[in-house]
Design an enzyme around this catalytic site. Structure first.
Site, short mmCIF file in Angstrom:
data_model
loop_
_atom_site.label_atom_id
_atom_site.label_comp_id
_atom_site.label_asym_id
_atom_site.label_seq_id
_atom_site.Cartn_x
_atom_site.Cartn_y
_atom_site.Cartn_z
N GLY A 45 -22.45 -35.07 28.19
CA GLY A 45 -23.61 -36.36 27.33
C GLY A 45 -22.85 -37.35 25.93
CB CYS A 128 -30.87 -37.13 31.65
SG CYS A 128 -31.98 -35.51 29.88
CE LYS A 163 -25.60 -34.95 36.90
NZ LYS A 163 -24.44 -33.71 35.94
#
Lengths: 300, 275
Positions: A45, A128, A163
């Site tokens: 990332g 995340c 994602k």
């Protein structure tokens, strides 16, 4: 003759094996295997400015899995473009860059800068669990997921893959929301929020207290979610979560994934992506599959 | 450099003190490229334990590598359970070792003293380092008047590897926290008590020990190299799980460096100890 080709949002991958974001470093992973073997390399990332990540300990081992709370340490998009991307250019594989941010503007700033590079796709991390703002908060709510997808879709000249986080009540709702907002594909799952306590020290093992659980321990959850999302949307899916072997990859493909990512397995065995690719080919040979489509339709 | 994971045969695996083991493995893949301060990953058979155990290389001979490790949990228990002839899965050499060039640049080779400082298992990589230092000393034509290699090593109760270290050092000083053997106290107290003037320190051990030594070295302008320990994930630079905050010499900018791939050896002056 086996054909491993797969088309993800208009990008042709020569095989379905990709590296899960955050577990791949071109120079360090490339010391163990030939990166040209990958269908795509998904990079760690990257944010608009450098991020230091969390203090240590960032890693904890659990039964059949591991927790991480790295906190998305990365050198920032400018350093990434100037110092890391040129190295990746030499490989005959697709490059997917994972993008992170704390606000929609931060995500967009990175995406805009990547527009002018040679990369093939963008994977947007809205999942995340290890940063306080942004990240997971975008992925845990359909309206937010939709809004960020729309904004990034509007400015990105590359296909975008969203994602998703498994830490939600109904994954299909989020998947439908990002598809409707213009996502070109979906990756799932990111890590499950977890925690480990050192009972002798009487304190959490991770500095961050909580972290993301990955590895074989979460595979059934990931397979279930890929299966559900496949039946809810029609855009391509990159499946991940505890893929350790070629048969695990087959399981994700049968559940409905178009490609898979190898993450924790590469920490357990640095050569895992190429080994898993080899095992997938062996499985196909032994079971009479000639292409991935046949595996994806095997359970229908 | 190309790296790999491979199976190697154990030649010997025996306890040398309470819970401390010495494993000798036939692994020319490792010995061929060995530099003191490097480590390897040991991959376990029990698949419920995913992550490799990073273990520093203590020393090598022609085609064998020696690991000194302490049994602290299930992973190291599995390592200790293996016998000669059994196989163990290992990575090739990882990390960057001690920077010998810097040592010889700094000391100039006239009545100098280089001190190796080890706390607990931190003594392990000092064995290989001491051997290489002694060899380099000879190669450079330095005698004991020019350069003395001394070691300060501290233990909880029971010293290990003292004789092995003595083979390549002019003098080995040791202490135990319990006072069971040798000087009673920690290694920093031991250094202070002996009062030897040191021109270069190289240390491996628990972070509080390294931090105190770094402070002493800073105050007295003595160069220091440290080998850091941090909980690792992959051990080869992919996961960014093990980091240490460092300060760039030229720019004074802070950076989170990977202990496994950028280290584990750092200059004491570049590590930010207070965070």
């Amino acid at each position: 003759m086996i054909n491993l080709n797969v088309n993800i949002a208009g990008v042709l991958l020569k095989n379905p094996i990709t590296t899960a974001s955050g577990t791949f470093s071109a120079k360090d992973s490339g010391a163990f295997y030939d990166i040209n073997e990958l269908g795509a390399a998904i990079t760690k990332g990257v944010s608009n400015v450098p991020w230091d990540g969390n203090p240590t300990p960032r890693i904890a081992e659990t039964y059949g899995g591991m927790l991480n709370a790295i906190g998305l340490q990365n050198p920032g998009v400018d350093n990434f473009i100037n110092n890391e991307l040129p190295f990746l250019k030499q490989f005959d594989t697709k490059i997917i860059v994972n993008v992170v941010g704390k606000t929609i503007n931060e995500y967009c700033e990175v995406v805009e800068k990547l527009n002018d590079t040679f990369i093939d796709m963008i994977e947007v991390n809205i999942s995340c669990p290890n940063i306080k703002e942004g990240g997971i908060s975008f992925g845990a709510n359909s309206a937010m997921a939709s809004e960020i997808t729309k904004e990034i879709r509007r400015i990105s000249r590359k296909p975008i893959i969203m994602k998703l986080t498994p830490n939600v009540t109904d994954i299909t709702e989020i998947a439908k929301a990002v598809e409707a907002a213009g996502a070109d594909g979906i990756s799932l799952i990111n890590t499950l929020l977890g925690m480990k306590i050192d009972v002798h020290q009487k304190k959490p093992v991770l500095w961050n207290v909580m972290g993301g659980l990955s590895g074989p321990a979460i595979k059934p959850v990931a397979v279930r979610m890929v299966y559900q999302v496949r039946r809810a949307v029609s855009i391509p899916i990159i499946g991940l979560g505890g893929v350790m072997t070629g048969e695990d990859a087959v399981e994700f493909l049968m559940a409905g994934a178009d490609a898979v990512s190898i993450g924790t397995a590469a920490l357990v065995d640095p050569t895992a992506p190429v080994r898993i690719k080899k095992e997938l080919i062996e499985f196909m040979n032994q079971n009479g599959y000639e292409n991935l489509q046949q595996i994806r339709e095997a359970m229908l | 450099m190309k790296k790999e994971v491979f199976k190697a045969e154990i030649a010997e695996n025996k306890p040398i003190a309470d819970k401390i083991y010495q494993m000798v493995i036939k692994a020319p893949q490792i010995t061929d490229n060995y530099w003191p301060g490097q480590f390897i990953n040991v991959y376990l058979d029990d698949k419920s334990m995913l992550l490799p155990r990073p273990v520093s290389i203590s020393s090598v001979s022609e085609d064998t590598v020696t690991l000194i490790y302490k049994v602290v949990g299930k992973g190291t228990e599995e390592m200790a359970s293996k016998g000669p002839g059994e196989l163990v899965r290992l990575s090739t050499n990882l990390g960057n070792g001690f920077r010998l060039e810097d040592v010889f640049n700094e000391i100039k080779g006239t009545s100098s003293v280089v001190a190796l400082v080890g706390g607990g298992m931190g003594i392990a990589p000092l064995v290989g380092l001491a051997r290489l230092l002694a060899k380099e000393k000879k190669v450079r034509g330095l005698n004991d008047e020019d350069l003395k290699i001394v070691a300060f090593v501290g233990f909880q109760d029971e010293p290990v590897l003292l004789e092995t270290l003595e083979d390549s050092c002019n003098r080995v000083y040791f202490s135990t926290e319990s006072g069971a053997k040798g000087f009673k106290g920690n290694v920093i107290q031991l250094i202070k008590k002996t009062g030897i003037k040191v021109d270069y320190y190289i240390a491996c051990g628990p972070k509080p020990m390294l931090k105190t030594l770094a402070q002493i070295c800073k105050n007295t302008s003595i160069p220091l190299q440290v080998s850091l320990e941090e909980r690792m994930g992959c051990g080869y630079g992919a996961c960014v799980g093990c980091v240490s905050k460092t300060k760039e010499k030229e720019t004074s900018k802070f950076k989170m460096k990977k202990v496994c791939a950028d280290g584990p050896v750092f200059f004491g002056s570049e590590v930010v100890w207070d965070d």
